[in-house]
Scaffold this active site. Structure first.
Site, PDB file in Angstrom:
ATOM      1  N   LYS A 142       0.844  -1.207   0.000  1.00  0.00           N
ATOM      2  CA  LYS A 142       0.000   0.000   0.000  1.00  0.00           C
ATOM      3  C   LYS A 142       0.877   1.254   0.000  1.00  0.00           C
ATOM      4  CE  LYS A 142      -1.798   1.554   3.998  1.00  0.00           C
ATOM      5  NZ  LYS A 142      -1.509   2.960   4.303  1.00  0.00           N
ATOM      6  N   ASN A 143       1.832   1.344   0.916  1.00  0.00           N
ATOM      7  CA  ASN A 143       2.548   2.604   1.099  1.00  0.00           C
ATOM      8  C   ASN A 143       3.534   2.898  -0.028  1.00  0.00           C
ATOM      9  OD1 ASN A 143       1.019   3.035   3.330  1.00  0.00           O
ATOM     10  ND2 ASN A 143       2.587   2.419   4.795  1.00  0.00           N
ATOM     11  N   CYS A 147      -4.750  12.314  12.462  1.00  0.00           N
ATOM     12  CA  CYS A 147      -5.601  11.124  12.441  1.00  0.00           C
ATOM     13  C   CYS A 147      -5.498  10.522  13.844  1.00  0.00           C
ATOM     14  CB  CYS A 147      -5.129  10.148  11.380  1.00  0.00           C
ATOM     15  SG  CYS A 147      -3.518   9.514  11.734  1.00  0.00           S
ATOM     16  N   ARG A 196       0.420  14.297  13.145  1.00  0.00           N
ATOM     17  CA  ARG A 196       0.911  14.172  11.761  1.00  0.00           C
ATOM     18  C   ARG A 196       1.325  15.528  11.160  1.00  0.00           C
ATOM     19  NH1 ARG A 196      -1.076   9.112  10.215  1.00  0.00           N
ATOM     20  NH2 ARG A 196       0.676   9.002   8.781  1.00  0.00           N
ATOM     21  N   ASP A 241       3.857   0.153  12.360  1.00  0.00           N
ATOM     22  CA  ASP A 241       2.633  -0.367  11.719  1.00  0.00           C
ATOM     23  C   ASP A 241       2.345  -1.821  12.083  1.00  0.00           C
ATOM     24  OD1 ASP A 241       3.049   1.487   8.592  1.00  0.00           O
ATOM     25  OD2 ASP A 241       2.374   2.066  10.594  1.00  0.00           O
ATOM     26  N   ARG A 284      -9.101  -0.219   4.105  1.00  0.00           N
ATOM     27  CA  ARG A 284      -8.176   0.757   3.497  1.00  0.00           C
ATOM     28  C   ARG A 284      -6.876   0.094   3.071  1.00  0.00           C
ATOM     29  NH1 ARG A 284      -6.632   5.166   7.405  1.00  0.00           N
ATOM     30  NH2 ARG A 284      -5.160   5.441   5.715  1.00  0.00           N
TER      31      ARG A 284
HETATM   32  C1  EPZ Z   1       4.212   6.751   6.687  1.00  0.00           C
HETATM   33  O1  EPZ Z   1       3.468   7.810   7.256  1.00  0.00           O
HETATM   34  C2  EPZ Z   1       3.225   5.603   6.494  1.00  0.00           C
HETATM   35  N1  EPZ Z   1       2.154   6.021   5.595  1.00  0.00           N
HETATM   36  C3  EPZ Z   1       2.641   5.195   7.842  1.00  0.00           C
HETATM   37  O2  EPZ Z   1       1.816   4.053   7.610  1.00  0.00           O
HETATM   38  C4  EPZ Z   1       3.780   4.775   8.775  1.00  0.00           C
HETATM   39  O3  EPZ Z   1       3.254   4.470  10.047  1.00  0.00           O
HETATM   40  C5  EPZ Z   1       4.783   5.940   8.898  1.00  0.00           C
HETATM   41  O4  EPZ Z   1       5.257   6.316   7.580  1.00  0.00           O
HETATM   42  C6  EPZ Z   1       5.990   5.562   9.752  1.00  0.00           C
HETATM   43  O5  EPZ Z   1       6.620   4.448   9.207  1.00  0.00           O
HETATM   44  C7  EPZ Z   1       2.386   6.029   4.262  1.00  0.00           C
HETATM   45  O6  EPZ Z   1       3.463   5.724   3.783  1.00  0.00           O
HETATM   46  C8  EPZ Z   1       1.224   6.438   3.391  1.00  0.00           C
HETATM   47  P1  EPZ Z   1       6.365   9.907   9.035  1.00  0.00           P
HETATM   48  P2  EPZ Z   1       4.147   9.298   7.362  1.00  0.00           P
HETATM   49  O7  EPZ Z   1       6.394  11.194   8.307  1.00  0.00           O
HETATM   50  O8  EPZ Z   1       4.986   9.546   6.182  1.00  0.00           O
HETATM   51  C9  EPZ Z   1       6.881  13.033  12.508  1.00  0.00           C
HETATM   52  C10 EPZ Z   1      -0.138   2.756   7.743  1.00  0.00           C
HETATM   53  O9  EPZ Z   1      -0.730   2.224   8.711  1.00  0.00           O
HETATM   54  N2  EPZ Z   1       6.900  14.057  11.450  1.00  0.00           N
HETATM   55  O10 EPZ Z   1       7.516   8.969   8.909  1.00  0.00           O
HETATM   56  O11 EPZ Z   1       3.064  10.259   7.680  1.00  0.00           O
HETATM   57  C11 EPZ Z   1       5.467  12.515  12.751  1.00  0.00           C
HETATM   58  O12 EPZ Z   1       4.792  13.349  13.665  1.00  0.00           O
HETATM   59  C12 EPZ Z   1       0.394   4.170   7.883  1.00  0.00           C
HETATM   60  O13 EPZ Z   1       0.060   2.203   6.646  1.00  0.00           O
HETATM   61  C13 EPZ Z   1       7.240  15.363  11.773  1.00  0.00           C
HETATM   62  O14 EPZ Z   1       7.505  15.680  12.931  1.00  0.00           O
HETATM   63  O15 EPZ Z   1       5.052   9.086   8.653  1.00  0.00           O
HETATM   64  C14 EPZ Z   1       5.679  11.147  13.314  1.00  0.00           C
HETATM   65  O16 EPZ Z   1       5.896  11.251  14.718  1.00  0.00           O
HETATM   66  C15 EPZ Z   1       0.090   4.764   9.250  1.00  0.00           C
HETATM   67  N3  EPZ Z   1       7.254  16.309  10.787  1.00  0.00           N
HETATM   68  C16 EPZ Z   1       6.985  10.688  12.661  1.00  0.00           C
HETATM   69  O17 EPZ Z   1       7.573  11.862  12.072  1.00  0.00           O
HETATM   70  C17 EPZ Z   1       6.940  16.010   9.489  1.00  0.00           C
HETATM   71  O18 EPZ Z   1       6.994  16.915   8.618  1.00  0.00           O
HETATM   72  C18 EPZ Z   1       6.790   9.634  11.573  1.00  0.00           C
HETATM   73  O19 EPZ Z   1       6.046  10.218  10.573  1.00  0.00           O
HETATM   74  C19 EPZ Z   1       6.600  14.673   9.178  1.00  0.00           C
HETATM   75  C20 EPZ Z   1       6.586  13.715  10.168  1.00  0.00           C
END
Ligand code: EPZ
Length: 417
Positions: free
Chosen positions: A22-23, A117, A122, A306, A398
């Site tokens: 998916k991702n 969410c 996020r 995840d 989803r």
């Molecule tokens: C991706 O989300 C995945 N989604 C998530 O999978 C997954 O849990 C996550 O990466 C972590 O591996 C997709 O790929 C569509 P992050 P993403 O940016 O990119 C902080 C699922 O169940 N952060 O790595 O949104 C944030 O707050 C989903 O399939 C900032 O601080 O995750 C979090 O604590 C859920 N500033 C951490 O980084 C930013 O600008 C990880 O977020 C961006 C993120």
């Protein structure tokens, strides 16, 4: 209302074939907007998140349709002829990955700010830091992210946190920037490597994906890719692996890359679960003498957040005390309250959950609060005696293709309504 009904208490036995990731699919679909000619994406999972993103990309002006059950034909637009509609974008956080491609290819972007969410706030500060570093103007106006850019210019960017989405957005935008971009402290997930491979297949020059530093030489066109196949979904695979362990079953997982689920394999083995690997299969067999284990979620190659909710269920069935520390998201223990309704003994303190495992689980009515919590409740229903009703099951659809049939083929008594 979407509901999953499970009559549990029996081991899962048999084999399950894993679908496309998916991702990886969501990021690569956004990147395909940058292509200069039509292409076909294969092994795309037929799941709700992908269907919503297809609708959004179609609204923007691409011609996109399913060529067959898991292949998508995409003809990118010459120019954007519409904004990503709020009604669709609010359903899908990953629509924020349209920013980089749209700014790089079309010089403008308007995407609704994807709200928080259930698992956390996020933020997108790292996305904005990188895109602004490349010369884009990015602002927030009435709940929308508005981006404008002339020709982007390569730069050096350090990510305060190895954010998956920020790494993807910046990497995509940098492919069409003038000159070299160096991104440091990047995410190293397999989905990042798959996106980089797709960008390079289109003619980009991305080096270092999967390491801490990615270097990109900007190019002027991306017209080299005709067909690309997505990697298998490591989180779907891990979910079925944990379900096999939680039901004390024996399951062969097909079409998986064992290296992508190494952290889970290590933890299951530590718990005395038998895990056999081949090049593209994993067999999980769980007997009785299992041991509690502690888990800390970390960016890849650490234990994936995840799969944290799913492991909470498995550890609830293992006699002894296990501790989970959730280091990625600030609110990813909500499933614990639902698991307690099934008889689990879990105490949550901030980023720590303490599980007193070994009590038997009994079916109950529960509700899914997010995608992976929903998957965890499915595992709990399979492990529990009696009948479990999971409401808000739309969350589960989803990210899990064909979950009813895949579970039935493993001997589960399950209905997805
Ligand atoms: C991706 O989300 C995945 N989604 C998530 O999978 C997954 O849990 C996550 O990466 C972590 O591996 C997709 O790929 C569509 P992050 P993403 O940016 O990119 C902080 C699922 O169940 N952060 O790595 O949104 C944030 O707050 C989903 O399939 C900032 O601080 O995750 C979090 O604590 C859920 N500033 C951490 O980084 C930013 O600008 C990880 O977020 C961006 C993120």
């Amino acid at each position: 209302m979407h509901k999953v009904i499970i009559k549990g208490g029996r081991p899962l036995e048999g084999k399950v074939r894993i679908s496309g990731a998916k991702n990886a699919s969501l990021a690569i679909l956004c990147a395909s907007l940058m292509a200069d000619k039509p292409l076909v994406l294969e092994n795309i999972p037929y799941i709700n998140d992908v269907k919503v993103l297809i609708e959004i990309i179609g609204t923007i002006g691409a011609k996109i349709y399913w060529q067959d059950y898991q292949s998508l034909y995409i003809e990118p637009p010459e120019k954007i002829n519409g904004d990503a509609p709020y009604e669709l974008v609010k359903k899908l956080r990953a629509s924020n990955l349209l920013l980089g491609p749209m700014l790089a290819k079309f010089g403008c972007a308007k995407v609704s700010l994807p709200g928080g969410c259930n698992i956390g706030s996020r933020p997108m500060d790292l996305h904005f830091k990188g895109l602004r570093g490349l010369g884009a103007e990015v602002s927030l106006e009435r709940g929308h992210i508005i981006g404008r850019a002339g020709k982007l210019t390569g730069t050096q960017i350090y990510l305060d946190f190895p954010s998956v989405g920020a790494t993807e957005n910046i990497m995509m935008a940098a492919c069409l920037a003038e000159g070299q971009t160096i991104i440091e402290n990047v995410a190293k997930e397999p989905e990042i490597v798959d996106l980089a491979n797709f960008l390079n297949a289109m003619g980009a020059k991305v080096r270092g994906a999967g390491t801490d530093i990615i270097k990109i030489e900007g190019v002027t066109s991306l017209d080299k890719c005709q067909r690309y196949s997505i990697i298998p979904d490591r989180i779907e695979a891990g979910t079925y692996m944990v379900a096999a362990a939680a039901t004390r079953g024996n399951v062969l997982i097909e079409n998986v890359i064992p290296k992508h689920v190494e952290p889970l394999i290590a933890k299951l083995r530590e718990a005395n679960v038998d895990v056999e690997e081949s090049e593209d299969t994993i067999t999980v067999t769980a007997g009785k003498q299992l041991k509690p284990v502690d888990i800390k979620t970390l960016p890849y190659p650490g234990f994936p957040t995840d799969l944290q909710s799913q492991m909470m269920v498995f550890l609830s069935t293992v006699p002894g005390t296990s501790v989970i520390i959730e280091n990625i998201f600030e609110n990813r223990f909500q499933v614990a309250d639902e698991l307690k309704r099934l008889g689990a003994k879990i105490k949550v303190e901030g980023r720590m959950a303490v599980i007193e495992g070994g009590s038997s689980l009994h079916g109950a009515h529960v509700k899914a609060t997010d995608l992976r919590a929903g998957a965890a409740l499915v595992i709990a229903g399979l492990a529990a005696s009696g009948e479990t009703h999971i409401s808000n099951a739309i969350y589960i659809y989803r990210g899990y293709q064909d979950i009813e049939n895949k579970l039935k083929l493993l001997g589960a008594e399950v209905r997805c309504l």
